[in-house]
Scaffold this active site. Sequence first.
Site, short mmCIF file in Angstrom:
data_model
loop_
_atom_site.label_atom_id
_atom_site.label_comp_id
_atom_site.label_asym_id
_atom_site.label_seq_id
_atom_site.Cartn_x
_atom_site.Cartn_y
_atom_site.Cartn_z
N LEU A 556 45.47 40.36 44.93
CA LEU A 556 45.51 38.90 45.01
C LEU A 556 45.73 38.26 43.65
O LEU A 556 46.22 37.13 43.56
CB LEU A 556 44.20 38.37 45.61
CG LEU A 556 43.90 38.78 47.05
CD1 LEU A 556 42.49 38.36 47.43
CD2 LEU A 556 44.91 38.16 47.99
N PHE A 561 39.00 40.15 33.21
CA PHE A 561 38.05 41.25 33.30
C PHE A 561 38.35 42.19 34.46
O PHE A 561 37.54 43.04 34.78
CB PHE A 561 36.63 40.69 33.46
CG PHE A 561 36.25 39.74 32.37
CD1 PHE A 561 36.52 40.07 31.05
CD2 PHE A 561 35.64 38.54 32.64
CE1 PHE A 561 36.17 39.21 30.03
CE2 PHE A 561 35.29 37.67 31.62
CZ PHE A 561 35.55 38.01 30.32
N GLY A 562 39.47 42.05 35.12
CA GLY A 562 39.78 42.96 36.20
C GLY A 562 40.71 42.34 37.21
O GLY A 562 41.25 41.25 37.00
N ASP A 675 33.05 27.16 32.80
CA ASP A 675 34.47 27.48 32.97
C ASP A 675 35.02 26.86 34.25
O ASP A 675 35.75 27.51 35.00
CB ASP A 675 34.68 29.00 32.98
CG ASP A 675 36.14 29.38 32.66
OD1 ASP A 675 36.86 28.52 32.10
OD2 ASP A 675 36.54 30.51 32.97
#
Length: 867
Positions: A556, A561-562, A675
């Site tokens: 997706l 971080f991944g 954030d």
Amino acid sequence: MQRTRFRRTNQTLFPQPRHHQVIKPHQSMAPLLALLIVCQTLFTAHLCSATDTITHNTTLRDGGTIVSNGGTFALGFFSPGNSRKRYVGIWYNKVSEQTVVWVANRANPINSSSSGLLGIDSRANLVIFDGNQTNPVWSNNVSIPITEITNSSSLFYKLLDSGNLVLVDENRGNRGSPVFLWQSFDYPTHTMLPGMKIGVNLKSGLNWTLTSWKSPDDPSIGDYSTWVDRSGPPEFFLRSGSRLIWRTGVWNLEGWSGIPRMLQEDVLNYSFVNSPDEISFSYIIYNTSIFSRFYLDDSGKIQRSVWLDSGRRWNRFWEAPGDRCDNFGGCGAFGICNPNNAWICSCFPGFEPKSPKDWNNLDRSQGCVRKRECDNGDGFLRLSKIKIPDASNARVNMSMSIKDCEGECRKNCSCTGYASVGGNGDVSSCLMWFGDLVDIREYLDGGQEFFLRVDAVELANAATTSQSKGSSSRKKLVLIGVLVAVGLLIFVAAFYYLFRRVKRRGYVQRKRHPKPPFSLHISENYEEASASFELPSLDLDTMIVATENFSPANKLGTGGFGSVYKGKLPDGRQVAVKRLSKNSGQGVTEFKNEVMVIAKLQHRNLVQIIGCCVTNEEKILIYEYMPNKSLDFLLFDRTRSVSLDWGMRHDIILGIARGVLYLHQDSRLRIIHRDLKASNILLDAEMNPKISDFGMAKIFGGNQTQANTNRVVGTYGYMSPEYALDGLFSIKSDVFSFGVLLLEIISGKKNSGYYHEDPSMNLIKHTWELWREGRALELVEPSMGSSFPKEEVMKFIQVGILCVQESAKDRPTMSSVIFMLDNETTIPIPKQPAFVLISKPNSPSTSTTGTGSHSVSEMSMTIIEGR
């Protein structure tokens, strides 16, 4: 404006009917009526301007209205639904959806399409004429004797801001509190407003009763009505004809025992009167700017609804009957209803079905009977969280303690149970039942205690069960203690063994030896956190199958971080699988934060965590799947943004605001997100916004409001100036980010976007320039056209500017933001906002950790992270 004067005579102008009945004028009245019509034709002043009274000198024609002084309610002629018949009624004047709360001539409509007329006769009766203005069809039948009418000019009808139409005599009572000779609140139709009473006036004989409409097109009296039962402690019933449908339960000094939700109310104040003069129930609303009403609809449900300006609709807050157990007496005598039980009904302890055959065929109407007759060994079994039985065969003693109540009930075999009128408190009050116990149900939360009479056998069984549970609990505690002790002993022995082995090999060099891999540390802590928060753990094989071995086709998006993959669990649920990058040194800390924070958060506007997977170096989190991806996926794409009309943008803004307020104020932790941005707002199947990415979040202590950090994290363009420049963050930092996000949603432009006329311009500066020049509506996304509500959008823009003001102390809190967005109120004039940290032209929003590295988020879906 023309004026019509009613002639003062020694007779009434119109015959006096019974209340709310058709008036059939006598033939001898025809000349007088004709004269009235001529007078009205020559001198009529029908009310079409903003006045709140009807006097002897004025009449109200069809098409005109009178409006209460505060503008809350209006009175005039209307046609309900698809009907063409005309009625006189009262409705909310400030609600866009016409909502009628009272109807005068509900049984006698004006059938013609020509104009009707409302006026006052010589005895101060309010009278409605038909379309031909020759036949009076309704009167309120006040009929004040002529001898008591000393000055007709002192009598007039006034529509109050409560929705009450009253007949006032200025010559009676004090100047500040005139006497009401008649009021519409004494004759309710299907709606109960704040200040209105439901019940019975034992002195005057007035019945304050709600009666349903026949249909949405026909306000005449329908099948359903309220009724107060006075045979025992007063209870209010909903009935169809003589058939009882639902009851409130008795008043337990805090609220109705059958409506536990009343105790959760902090907006309304309820009142119950039980005196020799009246039995009544009423309520007031603390905030008069909120419109709230109880009404009985034509399907036989009593509802409480609140008007939402944001959605321009009535929001149903509560209704009854609400589930199968609300239906009166559904389980028969001595039967108890549990809506979470597959069989719904069960018999009380010590009772059995009266007709087992019918009971097994799901016909529970005959109820249950005792297994054994009353004897000297009888006692009482305490039942908790229930709606106490119908009190029509109960006796009340308000001066008897609950202990004395038990003793009194024990003396009489026909006493089947008792309870405290004051709920579960220590108030001296006693309610004893004699005969069958009917209409009892269980609640998951709420209800009160009831003490049921049972025989000695049932008491022994209950005692045995209690002892068994207690013994079982003690055994479990002992077993847990033994296991903990054994486990601790094994751990100490293993640690000592490993320590001695490492020391012998000479590897203990505290200053030079690197720490153990942090992933192991996280794994151990994570298992503890998972157990603490009851977070389900899934194995890696399940994740591999769910994502088709993390297939690129299921990806997706990718963050700093991944990566996030679409997956399908064995039970068929679609999920979003976040796989932490093995090479991300920062990601481990953020992963730990996410586990410790998000597992504690529960809100409809936050993405929900489903489970986790921690195996060796793999750290994976599983979230609910968001089919409409992230907000930036739709908002900043010219083609896709067309699907976002103002209604959707409005609801998304409010949803985000409520989610942030939950983080700041209503959750168990005070959390600063740090954030907030469009890519971190996900949209579910119904376009509800969900805040995600809690990797940067910061937990505050109970009284802490701000903090300082040397590691600035977040996204340029959304950072407040005090955070970006000085590392100082607080709840006002999130307010700044929310303000940027609000302006982006309205404009469809990124804050860090490129403006051709001025490359140094960003969205905040552009908005401020338009605002100062009075051209703020030019900010609106062009795809919305001109169909949006301009005043509301202007209000949202103004609130957005307030949120991005340069000084943190000038910015509102999120609770103030929501109040301003969701209500008609005065909004402060904003000061100049902050124009800081503008990205380069055409550059995407850049996330930073303060270390010089950054990650560009191009994900179509991002997931929450925490600190």
